[in-house]
Design an enzyme around this catalytic site. Structure first.
Site, PDB file in Angstrom:
ATOM      1  N   TYR A 177       0.817  -1.219   0.000  1.00 58.02           N
ATOM      2  CA  TYR A 177       0.000   0.000   0.000  1.00 58.02           C
ATOM      3  C   TYR A 177       0.852   1.271   0.000  1.00 58.02           C
ATOM      4  O   TYR A 177       0.352   2.343  -0.357  1.00 58.02           O
ATOM      5  CB  TYR A 177      -0.904   0.054   1.231  1.00 58.02           C
ATOM      6  CG  TYR A 177      -1.911  -1.044   1.364  1.00 58.02           C
ATOM      7  CD1 TYR A 177      -2.152  -1.960   0.347  1.00 58.02           C
ATOM      8  CD2 TYR A 177      -2.646  -1.177   2.546  1.00 58.02           C
ATOM      9  CE1 TYR A 177      -3.082  -2.966   0.504  1.00 58.02           C
ATOM     10  CE2 TYR A 177      -3.575  -2.185   2.709  1.00 58.02           C
ATOM     11  CZ  TYR A 177      -3.787  -3.086   1.695  1.00 58.02           C
ATOM     12  OH  TYR A 177      -4.701  -4.090   1.856  1.00 58.02           O
ATOM     13  N   LYS A 204       1.162  -6.240   6.145  1.00 62.44           N
ATOM     14  CA  LYS A 204       1.283  -7.482   5.385  1.00 62.44           C
ATOM     15  C   LYS A 204       2.546  -7.462   4.544  1.00 62.44           C
ATOM     16  O   LYS A 204       2.968  -6.405   4.078  1.00 62.44           O
ATOM     17  CB  LYS A 204       0.079  -7.653   4.440  1.00 62.44           C
ATOM     18  CG  LYS A 204      -1.269  -7.345   5.056  1.00 62.44           C
ATOM     19  CD  LYS A 204      -2.365  -7.335   3.996  1.00 62.44           C
ATOM     20  CE  LYS A 204      -3.638  -6.702   4.498  1.00 62.44           C
ATOM     21  NZ  LYS A 204      -3.521  -5.258   4.765  1.00 62.44           N
TER      22      LYS A 204
END
Length: 287
Positions: free
Chosen positions: A52, A77
């Site tokens: 992201y 993540k």
């Protein structure tokens, strides 16, 4: 659940808020501003990922807030290109540095396959999971889990792990509930989280959801998030405006009836992003 910071308790005893603020594309054009606004509105659980590119913005927003690190629950993540034992350990260190923290509350493997044609994905998942187990044993992460893992991917982990996954994050929303995966996770005491819980707007015109939103005098997004809550799923909504942030928080002033929950649970498939861990992406299904 009566507030977004009410908690579920994972099987290892870690408490996790029942709603998160999703940071995918949340920093576009405004750096940490939207995330800082979310903190001011009351969010304390932030979901990010190396992919992201918002980890540094989460750290900056927390620093600006002046609140202590322990007031927050941070999940991140590792990406497809960061899979493997040594690679995952290095990925964690990079994420922790970007997040300006010496521990992460929840650390996930983002996808079960690095590429669709990767033959030995099962061993790669096992090796990557071993790294997460090491981080957990060392106290660098408080909980470990998976993202976009379906039952056959989960079988591979459960058959080869020392520490069972605590969370599985999947696409989940009205019109795309992935019941096989949800039931599998519940049977194995794995908490399910919903990315894209309002399907990025693709379900907004579904006739059943529009009808029920009118009945409960709420918006379709609010109805969809409440649907997740009542099914025991942790939604990870994203919002840019403070008005939408507040609406996404205020999910506890109404309850969907059992009959209407059944209606929502059985609407025809709609809103699927087209993403699947074992298949090429296809066009999204719009209602």
């Amino acid at each position: 659940m009566k507030h977004i910071n009410d908690v579920y308790t994972l099987y290892n005893g870690v408490e996790i808020p029942c709603v998160a603020y999703g940071t995918y594309k949340a920093a576009e054009g405004n750096g940490s501003e939207a995330i800082f606004s979310a903190i001011e509105e009351g969010y304390r659980y932030f979901d990010t990922a190396s992919f992201y590119e918002t980890e540094e913005y989460v750290a900056e927003a927390i620093r600006r807030s002046g609140l202590p690190r322990e007031d927050f629950f941070i999940a991140t993540k590792l990406w497809k290109e960061e899979m493997g034992y040594e690679e995952a350990l290095a990925a964690f260190e990079r994420s922790a540095k970007r997040l300006n923290t010496d521990y992460i509350d929840l650390y996930l493997i983002h996808w079960p396959r690095p590429t669709l044609d990767y033959k030995d994905w099962k061993q790669l998942d096992i090796d990557t999971w071993r790294a997460l187990e090491k981080l957990y044993k060392e106290g660098k992460v408080r909980a470990i889990g998976l993202s976009n893992f379906l039952p056959h991917h989960l079988d591979n982990i459960l058959e080869n792990c020392e520490i069972k996954p605590m969370v599985n994050q999947i696409e989940y929303h009205a019109g795309y509930t992935q019941e096989a995966t949800v039931q599998y996770c519940k049977q194995h005491d794995i908490l399910v989280q919903a990315w894209s819980p309002i399907s990025r707007g693709r379900i907004f015109h579904d006739v059943t959801l529009v009808e029920l939103a009118e009945k409960y005098q709420v918006s379709v997004p609010k109805l969809a998030l409440r649907f997740c809550i009542q099914n025991g799923i942790v939604p990870l909504p994203k919002a840019a405006s403070r008005e939408r942030m507040r609406e996404n928080m205020n999910l506890f002033d109404f309850e969907i009836s059992d009959e209407d929950m059944k209606r929502i649970n059985t609407i025809p498939q709609v809103g699927w992003s087209g993403e699947h861990p074992d298949r090429e992406r296809v066009p999204a299904i719009v209602g």
